[in-house]
Design an enzyme around this catalytic site. Structure first.
Site, PDB file in Angstrom:
ATOM      1  CD  GLU A  49      42.998-105.697 -15.419  1.00 19.38           C
ATOM      2  OE1 GLU A  49      41.940-106.370 -15.338  1.00 19.38           O
ATOM      3  OE2 GLU A  49      43.305-104.809 -14.608  1.00 19.38           O
ATOM      4  CG  PHE A 111      47.372-103.490  -1.616  1.00 18.10           C
ATOM      5  CD1 PHE A 111      46.185-104.176  -1.345  1.00 18.10           C
ATOM      6  CD2 PHE A 111      47.349-102.472  -2.556  1.00 18.10           C
ATOM      7  CE1 PHE A 111      45.013-103.845  -1.999  1.00 18.10           C
ATOM      8  CE2 PHE A 111      46.172-102.135  -3.209  1.00 18.10           C
ATOM      9  CZ  PHE A 111      45.006-102.828  -2.934  1.00 18.10           C
ATOM     10  CD  GLN A 112      46.009-103.799  -6.270  1.00 15.75           C
ATOM     11  OE1 GLN A 112      46.702-102.964  -6.814  1.00 15.75           O
ATOM     12  NE2 GLN A 112      44.698-103.898  -6.496  1.00 15.75           N
ATOM     13  CE  LYS A 161      54.112 -96.419  -6.818  1.00 17.25           C
ATOM     14  NZ  LYS A 161      53.056 -95.911  -7.701  1.00 17.25           N
ATOM     15  CG  MET A 476      31.257-127.384 -29.778  1.00 18.74           C
ATOM     16  SD  MET A 476      30.719-128.172 -31.310  1.00 18.74           S
ATOM     17  CE  MET A 476      31.487-127.097 -32.524  1.00 18.74           C
TER      18      MET A 476
HETATM   19  C1  TPP Z   1      36.299-119.975 -21.340  1.00 13.84           C
HETATM   20  C2  TPP Z   1      35.668-121.222 -21.830  1.00 13.84           C
HETATM   21  N1  TPP Z   1      34.837-121.924 -21.024  1.00 13.84           N
HETATM   22  C3  TPP Z   1      34.252-123.048 -21.469  1.00 13.84           C
HETATM   23  C4  TPP Z   1      34.471-123.505 -22.734  1.00 13.84           C
HETATM   24  C5  TPP Z   1      33.797-124.781 -23.234  1.00 13.84           C
HETATM   25  N2  TPP Z   1      32.925-124.504 -24.386  1.00 13.84           N
HETATM   26  C6  TPP Z   1      33.324-124.705 -25.650  1.00 13.84           C
HETATM   27  S1  TPP Z   1      32.184-124.269 -26.771  1.00 13.84           S
HETATM   28  C7  TPP Z   1      31.097-123.804 -25.567  1.00 13.84           C
HETATM   29  C8  TPP Z   1      29.734-123.282 -25.907  1.00 13.84           C
HETATM   30  C9  TPP Z   1      29.792-121.891 -26.387  1.00 13.84           C
HETATM   31  O1  TPP Z   1      28.478-121.391 -26.463  1.00 13.84           O
HETATM   32  P1  TPP Z   1      28.108-120.201 -27.397  1.00 13.84           P
HETATM   33  O2  TPP Z   1      29.072-119.109 -27.214  1.00 13.84           O
HETATM   34  O3  TPP Z   1      26.682-119.878 -27.249  1.00 13.84           O
HETATM   35  O4  TPP Z   1      28.434-120.791 -28.828  1.00 13.84           O
HETATM   36  P2  TPP Z   1      27.629-121.847 -29.722  1.00 13.84           P
HETATM   37  O5  TPP Z   1      28.401-123.133 -29.631  1.00 13.84           O
HETATM   38  O6  TPP Z   1      26.246-121.945 -29.181  1.00 13.84           O
HETATM   39  O7  TPP Z   1      27.701-121.248 -31.089  1.00 13.84           O
HETATM   40  C10 TPP Z   1      31.646-124.012 -24.305  1.00 13.84           C
HETATM   41  C11 TPP Z   1      30.962-123.768 -23.044  1.00 13.84           C
HETATM   42  C12 TPP Z   1      35.362-122.761 -23.525  1.00 13.84           C
HETATM   43  N3  TPP Z   1      35.699-123.138 -24.758  1.00 13.84           N
HETATM   44  N4  TPP Z   1      35.929-121.619 -23.073  1.00 13.84           N
END
Ligand code: TPP
Ligand code: MG
Lengths: 562, 162
Positions: A49, A111-112, A161, A476
């Site tokens: 979803e 439920f749900q 529902k 990042m």
């Molecule tokens: C759902 C979620 N969890 C954690 C983060 C924190 N976060 C921001 S950038 C990042 C790294 C993303 O890694 P990747 O997709 O490999 O991208 P890259 O920066 O390596 O290009 C994380 C963990 C986030 N933005 N969103």
């Protein structure tokens, strides 16, 4: 005419000109699904979803229409929350329909059963629990009206529902008026005149646009205003595409990973005209010194955005498009010649900044630079693809190295920064714009958050392109650890990755990989030419970082440069 | 910046969940609530919520704007610098030992409040007034021993033109 709730729901969707619904069925919405398939509304069956909501979001951003999704009660509803919060932060028009347990069971821990109205109260523009079938049509119409009007946003409607089953009289089309909700579209003309006065006096003006410009359909008027006043332009991440990336007045993006000249211009301008922005901390850096030499003018449709983060000299509550149209009318021909002369020195200074620090990287011959991949993607698609992104370095490189000439071309989770957004959003964008090439610029981490939606792309024949910048890191976060945590890479290494090529093939899609610089162009060409969904896995330099970078909380002009 | 007390009153749709929207706004955005009162008005479908908050001027501006943004909020006013009347009511259960009984009744008389329940060991006093009056009364009763207290929080109305 007597109709069941489910039939009424379909009738309103048709009235609202909904052509596509993204969803996932379950017990509480079987009746609604039973009616849905009797209409000509296209249903795109997702695999989670969260994917449905991001897809509806991508559809909305690519088309300007409201996105619609339909899910069941309980876990179906809770799975939508991240998507709703994502849309809320970026003001995306959307209607989320959730099933609910029958009214007589509400409150019984049935439920749900989950109180999804309670859960989503703080991350929707508004939400409803429909307690009687007599209220259904009106509630749905209100939901669409609220989602689209004023500052847009997601609206959730929870339908028990039994409400979907019961019958009621259906009155087609009624005008929706909500007495406590009257967004201000018309700007105050006196305030706009004052702005024109400031524009005439300014010697170092800067035009600064955000997502609001795109949402209100004002990109053209925004561009016209910049050209008429001969004013340099920057935008937020959300505003990319509001002004042509190929125009000489374009400075690039502002903010934490903005260009050197855009950030320096912000620090040194004497007039900042901010339109459809909300002064997010990722944009402003240290708020106390943001645009410290400038008078700030702020135009936005949401009064709460004004003076929330920065003080402004001239606040204007109003629609960006109407305001810009009025401003454009007020700027006469004879003003226009003066502007070029008045801003000559300022533009020369900006040109100087541009020369000092260009956006650049050194490709070399061994490992692929992620920036190079985006650069080539831009060239090969001639700047005309719709780009969605995941979150992290991939997102920033896409923003920096792909240049957007038009609105609704760059689709990214700006406010919430939701990893896993890009692939479902690409699917939604492709559903809205089937003739455009749609590319999800992804990270190896983010793509795994909603990779299951490859099956959706396959089943719905939506040939999106996934371009993974595979650095083996949560890049990042690793970059922050490198710069601010003495290279302690705590839990950001992805030691075990799936083979993305085989994974693509397992879904029935095409998988391609490039590991060397000379493979980049052939892989891009092959991938972009595919008529089925494709994953292109670019194994890139592992520890490349995104520059410029304004450390969190620093002055926007204090950038770390390569 | 200095934080001042503000009395904010609003008309809202009388629907389930509306109070939760208002309160959720305050908690979610870190606004402060000192007291809160809700009840129906004479207009069917409308309730009045009165909130007392402490905030500096930009925050008060945000509170008002954010409240206005809620779809179910019909009208918002900050009564702090308006010509208005404000009242609070309290029920105070005070220890009434033989040596204090007369003194308490004297205080009740001076403050024009009422004793509404009498026991061998206690009085329950009903008092209505502005915040200053309630504070003064409580200061006088405290030495006798306050057993329990229930306060309504402030309600307020803007004065009509004379
Ligand atoms: C759902 C979620 N969890 C954690 C983060 C924190 N976060 C921001 S950038 C990042 C790294 C993303 O890694 P990747 O997709 O490999 O991208 P890259 O920066 O390596 O290009 C994380 C963990 C986030 N933005 N969103
Ligand atoms: Mg990565």
């Amino acid at each position: 005419m007597e109709m069941t709730g489910a039939q009424i729901l379909m009738a309103v969707l048709k009235e609202e000109e909904v052509d596509t619904v993204f969803g996932f069925p379950g017990g509480a919405v079987i009746d609604i699904y039973d009616e849905l398939v009797r209409t000509d509304i296209r249903h795109i069956l997702v695999r989670h979803e969260q994917g449905a909501v991001h897809a509806a979001d991508g559809y909305a951003r690519a088309s300007g229409k409201a996105g619609v999704c339909l899910v069941t009660s309980g876990p179906g509803a809770t799975n939508t929350v991240t998507g709703i919060a994502t849309a809320y932060m970026d003001s995306i028009p959307m209607v989320v329909i959730t099933g609910q347990v029958p009214t007589h069971l509400i409150g019984n821990d049935a439920f749900q059963e989950v109180d999804i109205v309670g859960i989503t109260r703080p991350c929707t523009k508004h939400n409803y629990l429909v307690k009687s079938v007599d209220d259904l049509a009106r509630t749905m119409r209100e939901a669409f009206y609220l989602a689209r009007s004023g500052r847009p946003g997601p609206v959730l409607v929870d339908i028990p529902k039994d409400v979907a089953n019961q019958s009621a009289k259906f009155k087609p089309q009624e005008d929706i008026k909500i007495k406590s909700y009257q967004p201000t579209y018309r700007p105050n003309m006196k305030q706009l005149k004052k702005i024109v006065g400031l524009v005439k006096k300014a010697r170092r003006p800067l035009l600064f646009g955000g997502g609001g410009v795109i949402l209100s359909g004002a990109a053209e008027a925004f561009t016209a205003f910049a050209r008429k006043t001969h004013m340099p332009v920057t935008t937020t991440l959300m505003g990319l595409g509001a002004f042509p990336g190929s125009d000489p007045l374009w400075l690039g993006m502002i903010g934490m990973h903005g260009t050197y000249r855009a950030n320096m211009s912000t620090g040194n301008c004497d007039l900042l005209i901010a339109i459809g922005v909300r002064f997010d901390d990722r944009v402003t850096g240290k708020i106390e010194t943001f645009a410290g030499n400038a008078q700030i003018v702020h135009i936005d449709i949401d009064p709460t955005s004004i003076r929330k983060n920065v003080g402004v000299a001239i606040p204007v509550v109003g629609d960006c498009l109407q305001s810009l149209n009025e401003l454009n009318r007020m700027i006469t021909e004879d003003n226009q010649n003066a502007f070029e002369e008045d801003h000559r020195e300022w533009l020369a200074q900006i040109e100087e900044w541009k020369k000092q620090h260009r956006m650049a990287y050194d490709q070399g011959t061994e490992t692929i630079k992620p920036q190079f991949v985006i650069d080539k993607l831009f060239e090969i698609t001639e700047g005309r693809a719709i780009i969605t992104t995941e979150v992290g370095q991939n997102q920033m490189w896409a923003a920096q190295y792909y240049h957007f000439d038009g609105p609704r071309q760059f689709i990214t989770s700006g406010g919430l920064g939701t990893m896993g957004f890009g692939l479902p959003a690409a699917i939604g964008a492709k559903a809205a714009q089937p003739d455009r090439i749609v590319v999800d610029v992804a990270g190896d981490g983010s793509i795994q958050m909603n990779i299951q939606e490859m099956a959706t792309a396959m089943q719905s024949c939506l040939p999106v392109k996934v371009l993974i910048l595979n650095n083996g890191y949560l890049g990042m976060v690793r970059q922050w650890q490198e710069l601010f945590y003495e290279k302690r890479y705590a839990c950001t290494t992805m030691d075990h990755q799936p083979d993305f090529v085989k994974l693509a093939e397992a879904f029935g899609a095409v998988g391609l990989r490039a590991t060397r610089p000379e493979e980049v162009i052939p892989v891009l060409k092959e991938g972009l030419a595919c008529e089925v969904p494709v994953i292109m896995d670019f194994v890139v330099e592992k520890e490349e970082s995104v520059y410029p970078m304004v450390p969190a909380g620093a002055n926007i002009t204090e950038m770390l440069l390569v | 910046m200095k934080e001042d007390k503000h009395v904010i009153t609003m008309l809202v749709d009388n629907e389930p969940g509306v109070l939760s929207r208002v309160v959720g706004l305050f908690s979610g955005r870190g606004f402060n609530i000192e007291s809160l009162c809700v009840a129906e008005t004479v207009t069917p479908g409308l309730s009045r919520i009165t909130i007392v908050t402490k905030a500096n001027p930009p925050v008060v501006e945000q509170i008002e704007k954010q409240l206005n943004k809620l779809i179910n909020v019909v009208k918002v006013r900050d009564l702090t610098h308006q010509d208005s009347v404000m009242r609070e009511m309290a029920l105070i259960c005070v220890k009434a030992s033989p040596e204090h009984r007369a003194e308490i009744l004297r205080i009740v008389d001076i403050f024009r409040c009422k004793v509404i329940d009498v026991g061998l060991e206690h009085y329950i006093i009903e008092v209505t007034g502005d915040e200053g009056k309630l504070t003064a009364l409580l200061n006088l009763l405290r030495p006798m021993g306050i057993k329990k207290i229930a306060r309504t929080g402030t309600i307020a109305l803007i004065r009509e033109p004379k």
